[in-house]
Write an enzyme that holds these catalytic residues in place. Structure first.
Site, mmCIF file in Angstrom:
data_model
loop_
_atom_site.group_PDB
_atom_site.id
_atom_site.type_symbol
_atom_site.label_atom_id
_atom_site.label_comp_id
_atom_site.label_asym_id
_atom_site.label_seq_id
_atom_site.Cartn_x
_atom_site.Cartn_y
_atom_site.Cartn_z
ATOM 1 N N CYS A 74 -5.597 -14.359 -29.276
ATOM 2 C CA CYS A 74 -6.783 -15.176 -29.552
ATOM 3 C C CYS A 74 -7.420 -15.729 -28.281
ATOM 4 O O CYS A 74 -8.453 -16.392 -28.338
ATOM 5 C CB CYS A 74 -6.417 -16.306 -30.496
ATOM 6 S SG CYS A 74 -5.526 -15.693 -31.947
ATOM 7 N N HIS A 121 -13.244 -18.089 -36.592
ATOM 8 C CA HIS A 121 -12.379 -17.651 -35.490
ATOM 9 C C HIS A 121 -12.264 -16.127 -35.450
ATOM 10 O O HIS A 121 -11.253 -15.555 -35.853
ATOM 11 C CB HIS A 121 -11.002 -18.306 -35.659
ATOM 12 C CG HIS A 121 -10.006 -17.984 -34.605
ATOM 13 N ND1 HIS A 121 -10.352 -17.677 -33.306
ATOM 14 C CD2 HIS A 121 -8.642 -17.919 -34.653
ATOM 15 C CE1 HIS A 121 -9.247 -17.433 -32.606
ATOM 16 N NE2 HIS A 121 -8.202 -17.563 -33.397
#
Lengths: 388, 388
Positions: free
Chosen positions: A84, A334
């Site tokens: 991420c 996200h």
């Protein structure tokens, strides 16, 4: 050392686009950033691009050349994969390249497609960011891993689900005015507390959604900006990166994220500032508990003190140091490989004063972004400052 | 600008290790490089690491933190994915980081495991380096793509399978003395010509093998080397990168690789040299035809002239400019994400004079490495020079 400035930023609206290709999403963000910068396409010298799960989601590795073409730039292009934090490390190396004198105009960004996978497959694909040998084989997924961290935090420092719910409420409220956010839905503490348990103690509203999207930033050297009269009022003054053991079992404290502490210390030293100088921050709240650990790792709170910050109103839009005015990963969404540069896009707008939530800030000078990979085995921190 | 030097290099023997983990392979190469450098582990400031298909081969993304732990260094670690040029771009950003003043001691390297996949699965996994939408769906695999390039070359410039066979013979001969090579098997032109067709016109001996392995390099700033009395006689004086359209169909010439030309021009300018100054080179011969296109893109030969270089003896160990003294990808092996830095390990030893094939060279001063991704949609070129 050459100073580095932000000449343009671009985003797609975050959401679910199973019918769009990755190159289509990145093109939209990159062209928006390029249009804002107004720099001739011939002047672009490098692309630094982040993506996490393209191999699994689209059957597409080696994405950098494809994304250079999508962005309409003909220059060397490099892909970073750091879970991420993929776009965070891409941005960091873009900064280093300009500082090294290797380029004057660089495009940085990231893209992720996730919604073309069903929930079991996307959960399994995200799990490759954990340690396959020592975590994934034992059944760990990311909701499970962050639930372990939350439980360890509660056990060591106290705090409860209501504290976490206040973070979700804050970030959902911030996203309401952000046209790029995935969710425009205000929630109450009660809504969060009553939402289904995902991995005890975390509930549905403690978790960020599954998101498709892209982000892009045009970086220029100070010399280039001055010579070409480029409007680039925000400077990147600090960059830091930290790495920890991949597996939670190998760490001294499950409820702390020292990789982020190291990244922050390096970024603060680079910029010549201290935590108290930061007016506003975007932090990596993939789960509500992650925002708490971020606030403590960044030096904004002592260990054990971050959990109540939202409930006390210190990190809300009316607080002294608003956190995640964009809505955060929690409510803005996200798209993992795009998040690192998306945070910097949001921060750039907040510091320039043209963000939908700029009215929450009074003459902000210093902004910070905190992007994490896995259970913060990787962390990247950047400091942005208003010029003059 | 800070100069960048090589303080230590390490390799695993290339081969088939289905029973070893990726972290085990990288640890072996990294510890060998660290031992050669003799630098305290506390001084390592960054790891830049290349890997291509870890998601598919090991179910492991986010490998950088795992590889930092395997290498025994506690510092920020970043993973690069650029198909077969993954370690090449990792090395390039390691160089940029030192040049930017961001670090004085950096570990760079790469690792790939491939032999735990069966042949159909490894072929499919490699294919994600091509354009999924416009090539892979139409059935293109890498032997097929390079066969198209070979056919286009023959059609435009002439040349035949015997020319290609001479390249295979040369590289197999070079690998005979290289203890790290996957193959120690001399072949004849006849052997190559009679080997099974893989994708017409390419035969089995035109193709590199499927390989597991790792490589690592310790880079230091010139200031650090001088202050600490580090023996680092080889300098990295030039770095260049080029990007082309991912899909062959979008290119003007299928038999040329302009990404490598651009990378070479940038590296030559960076080092202040011309192609004629290069004494020895390691080039990306994933297929024999790839070596031909590399020689031409690097400016060693005009288009159409490279095909006969091995047959004429110009690139053999007795030639004026030996190419792939290591055995090349063809015979040394090609663990894709490790190859870029493996080439630089070999070149470092050739320039230091401690390579098994150093006797082929007389006082070499300038070496070049050429690492490519996909059908050379990505290319990275580095120039190494002997100090003093």
């Amino acid at each position: 050392m050459t100073d580095v400035r932000i000449a343009g930023v671009g985003l797609t609206k975050f959401g679910s686009y199973p019918e769009r290709t990755g190159r289509d999403l990145f093109a939209e963000a990159a062209l928006a950033a390029r249009e804002e910068a107004g720099i001739s396409r011939d002047d672009y010298e490098e692309l630094h691009y982040g993506n996490f799960m393209g191999e699994l989601a689209e059957g597409q590795g080696h994405q950098a050349p494809i994304m250079a073409e999508a962005a309409g730039v003909e220059c060397p292009a490099t892909r970073y994969e750091q879970a991420c934090a993929s776009a965070g490390v891409a941005f960091r190396q873009a900064v280093q390249t300009i500082r090294a004198g290797g380029a004057d105009v660089v495009l940085a960004g990231g893209m992720e497609r996730m919604n073309n996978l069903d929930t079991p497959n996307v959960t399994q694909s995200l799990a490759i960011a954990a340690d396959e040998l020592f975590e994934v084989r034992a059944g760990v997924t990311f909701p499970g891993a962050y639930a372990l961290m939350a439980r360890a935090y509660f056990d060591e420092y106290g705090g409860d689900n209501e504290d976490l719910a206040n973070i979700a409420v804050k970030n959902h409220a911030n996203a309401m005015t952000n046209e790029y956010a995935q969710f425009h839905r205000e929630i109450s503490v009660q809504d969060a507390l009553e939402s289904p348990v995902v991995a005890d103690p975390l509930t549905l509203y403690d978790a960020c959604p599954i998101t498709d999207g892209a982000s892009a930033i045009v970086l220029v050297s100070g010399d280039y900006a001055d010579e070409h009269g480029i409007d680039a009022p925000i400077a990147v003054t600090g960059s830091g990166q930290g790495t920890d053991k991949a597996a939670l079992q190998d760490r001294e404290h499950i409820a702390r994220t020292p990789a982020a502490t190291k990244a922050a210390e390096q970024a603060y030293a680079d910029a010549g500032i201290s935590p108290g100088d930061v007016d506003v921050a975007e932090v990596h709240d993939c789960f509500t508990i992650a925002e708490v650990m971020a606030l403590e790792s960044l030096g904004f709170y002592e260990p054990g003190e971050g959990i109540g910050a939202a409930a006390r109103g210190e990190t809300t839009r009316d607080g002294d140091r608003p956190i995640n005015l964009s809505g955060g990963l929690k409510a803005k969404g996200h798209p993992v490989g795009a998040t690192g540069t998306a945070q910097i896009v949001e921060m750039t707008k907040l510091l320039r004063g043209d963000h939908a939530n700029s009215d929450a800030l009074s003459d902000p000078r210093v902004g910070l972004t905190h992007n994490a990979g896995g259970t913060v085995a990787s962390a990247v921190v950047h400091v942005l400052e208003v010029m003059n």
